[in-house]
Design a protein around this motif. Sequence first.
Motif, mmCIF file in Angstrom:
data_model
loop_
_atom_site.group_PDB
_atom_site.id
_atom_site.type_symbol
_atom_site.label_atom_id
_atom_site.label_comp_id
_atom_site.label_asym_id
_atom_site.label_seq_id
_atom_site.Cartn_x
_atom_site.Cartn_y
_atom_site.Cartn_z
ATOM 1 N N SER A 1 -51.575 27.965 40.343
ATOM 2 C CA SER A 1 -50.305 28.632 40.040
ATOM 3 C C SER A 1 -49.482 28.900 41.291
ATOM 4 C CB SER A 1 -50.561 29.917 39.260
ATOM 5 O OG SER A 1 -51.088 29.625 37.982
ATOM 6 N N ARG A 2 -49.742 30.014 41.964
ATOM 7 C CA ARG A 2 -49.030 30.369 43.187
ATOM 8 C C ARG A 2 -50.020 30.981 44.166
ATOM 9 N NH1 ARG A 2 -45.813 27.352 41.792
ATOM 10 N NH2 ARG A 2 -43.553 27.577 41.511
ATOM 11 N N GLY A 3 -49.873 30.626 45.442
ATOM 12 C CA GLY A 3 -50.835 31.054 46.458
ATOM 13 C C GLY A 3 -50.925 32.548 46.614
ATOM 14 N N GLY A 4 -49.793 33.248 46.433
ATOM 15 C CA GLY A 4 -49.770 34.688 46.640
ATOM 16 C C GLY A 4 -50.539 35.498 45.620
ATOM 17 N N LEU A 5 -51.082 34.846 44.606
ATOM 18 C CA LEU A 5 -51.929 35.557 43.643
ATOM 19 C C LEU A 5 -53.273 35.925 44.255
ATOM 20 C CD1 LEU A 5 -51.336 33.263 40.522
ATOM 21 C CD2 LEU A 5 -50.322 35.516 40.918
ATOM 22 N N VAL A 6 -53.640 35.236 45.327
ATOM 23 C CA VAL A 6 -54.981 35.360 45.917
ATOM 24 C C VAL A 6 -54.901 35.908 47.332
ATOM 25 C CG1 VAL A 6 -57.005 34.053 46.665
ATOM 26 C CG2 VAL A 6 -55.865 33.469 44.507
ATOM 27 N N ASP A 7 -55.673 36.950 47.591
ATOM 28 C CA ASP A 7 -55.836 37.482 48.949
ATOM 29 C C ASP A 7 -56.852 36.587 49.668
ATOM 30 O OD1 ASP A 7 -56.551 38.819 51.259
ATOM 31 O OD2 ASP A 7 -56.602 40.797 50.332
ATOM 32 N N THR A 8 -56.343 35.709 50.507
ATOM 33 C CA THR A 8 -57.193 34.690 51.124
ATOM 34 C C THR A 8 -58.334 35.303 51.936
ATOM 35 O OG1 THR A 8 -55.268 33.231 51.269
ATOM 36 C CG2 THR A 8 -57.195 32.617 52.560
ATOM 37 N N CYS B 1 -50.587 32.164 35.885
ATOM 38 C CA CYS B 1 -49.541 33.178 35.727
ATOM 39 C C CYS B 1 -48.539 33.074 36.867
ATOM 40 C CB CYS B 1 -50.167 34.574 35.695
ATOM 41 S SG CYS B 1 -51.179 34.961 37.131
ATOM 42 N N PRO B 2 -47.336 33.608 36.677
ATOM 43 C CA PRO B 2 -46.328 33.572 37.747
ATOM 44 C C PRO B 2 -46.645 34.578 38.843
ATOM 45 C CG PRO B 2 -45.488 34.785 35.869
ATOM 46 C CD PRO B 2 -46.806 34.212 35.436
ATOM 47 N N LEU B 3 -46.045 34.379 40.003
ATOM 48 C CA LEU B 3 -46.179 35.333 41.097
ATOM 49 C C LEU B 3 -45.049 36.347 40.998
ATOM 50 C CD1 LEU B 3 -47.467 36.309 43.735
ATOM 51 C CD2 LEU B 3 -46.013 34.661 44.949
ATOM 52 N N THR B 4 -45.411 37.588 40.788
ATOM 53 C CA THR B 4 -44.463 38.693 40.706
ATOM 54 C C THR B 4 -44.986 39.820 41.596
ATOM 55 O OG1 THR B 4 -45.599 39.809 38.873
ATOM 56 C CG2 THR B 4 -44.000 38.080 38.289
ATOM 57 N N ASP C 1 -46.101 42.542 40.658
ATOM 58 C CA ASP C 1 -47.287 43.095 39.991
ATOM 59 C C ASP C 1 -48.507 42.199 40.131
ATOM 60 O OD1 ASP C 1 -45.947 45.371 39.154
ATOM 61 O OD2 ASP C 1 -45.378 44.494 37.213
ATOM 62 N N SER C 2 -48.288 40.872 40.213
ATOM 63 C CA SER C 2 -49.434 39.955 40.266
ATOM 64 C C SER C 2 -49.812 39.549 41.693
ATOM 65 C CB SER C 2 -49.144 38.692 39.442
ATOM 66 O OG SER C 2 -48.059 37.960 39.990
ATOM 67 N N HIS C 3 -49.022 39.954 42.678
ATOM 68 C CA HIS C 3 -49.325 39.602 44.063
ATOM 69 C C HIS C 3 -50.705 40.140 44.457
ATOM 70 C CE1 HIS C 3 -48.999 40.156 48.553
ATOM 71 N NE2 HIS C 3 -48.677 38.884 48.416
ATOM 72 N N TYR C 4 -51.539 39.258 45.001
ATOM 73 C CA TYR C 4 -52.904 39.602 45.403
ATOM 74 C C TYR C 4 -53.712 40.222 44.253
ATOM 75 C CZ TYR C 4 -52.358 38.661 50.419
ATOM 76 O OH TYR C 4 -52.189 38.066 51.643
ATOM 77 N N MET C 5 -53.524 39.710 43.039
ATOM 78 C CA MET C 5 -54.331 40.214 41.929
ATOM 79 C C MET C 5 -55.810 39.872 42.143
ATOM 80 S SD MET C 5 -53.334 37.630 38.796
ATOM 81 C CE MET C 5 -54.060 38.778 37.645
#
Length: 332
Positions: A234-241, A206-209, A211-215
Amino acid sequence: MKVAFFSTKAYDKEFMNRVNKQHEHKLTYFDTSLEVSTAILAHDYEAVCIFVNDKANKGTLQKLHQQGIRLIALRCAGFNNVDLKAAEELGIKVVRVPAYSPYAVAEHALAMILTLNRKTHIAYDRVRNGNFSLDRLMGFDMRGKTVGVIGTGKIGQIFASIMHGIGCHVIAFDPYPDQEFEQEGRVKYVPLDEIWKASDILSLHCPLTPDSHYMINEEAIDKMKDKVMLINTSRGGLVDTKAVIKALKYGKIGYLGLDVYEQEENLFFQDLSGHIIQDDDISRLMTFPNVLITSHQAFFTENAMTNIAETTLQNISDFEEGKDLKNEVKIS
């Protein structure tokens, strides 16, 4: 048109120059990334072409506008690094490459899954060192496993079809579900909570938006199965490392495959083999034997690079000729 390319590598130049024979634009390549301090390099150009880690924020766009830039051409699908509101206010058009090779990314996700499962990367190193032991190389059959897919655009649908083809039960979440795709019988749409709870393998497409940041955060991870496999191409910002590191330490996440990373702009696409890595989070991730990291290479096939060059340069030609910009990115 005179176009300034930022964040370019030798392979970018090779494919762009090859395709540009049909367009005859005047291309100049800069190794440096685009940001406020480097925007001056675009002086006397009409357009700039940027990649995933270039920063086209408001300040950068204002400088580009002052220098006469009228077009931002993204040679990628994602556009989270562009301030679209500022671009619109300044009259700068933004175009992208929405689908260069969805098969490349979907297949890379599969490669990461199979590698983590069957530990072929570990076995390869062992055998080269004369170690033919099977200890700690145990995997599992993919057939019958539940695979959760977040995002069912072109890449997500291809990935879901691949996993269905090898006998997995595929469930998916998308805020805009494709009913025709579901009716084909390869996937079943379910609520996000069910994705977290039911998936043995979870893959993000999915894209990074906003709403999806740190999903993928502590709350979501707590709902997942123990030893879940998580894949992000997809994009790194989807995951809270930091949340993922904690879950790896305590065994909640059993396998992790990352082709993207939220702070990758300081690392990826560079040879840092003789340097001390200053990012503590990725350094910690690299210590886990059940983590596989690749440097944003999922897209990197000859087919994809050719498609990227063709679409990018066609976007530029369409703008120059005043044609309809079918790949324009607008504020939704």
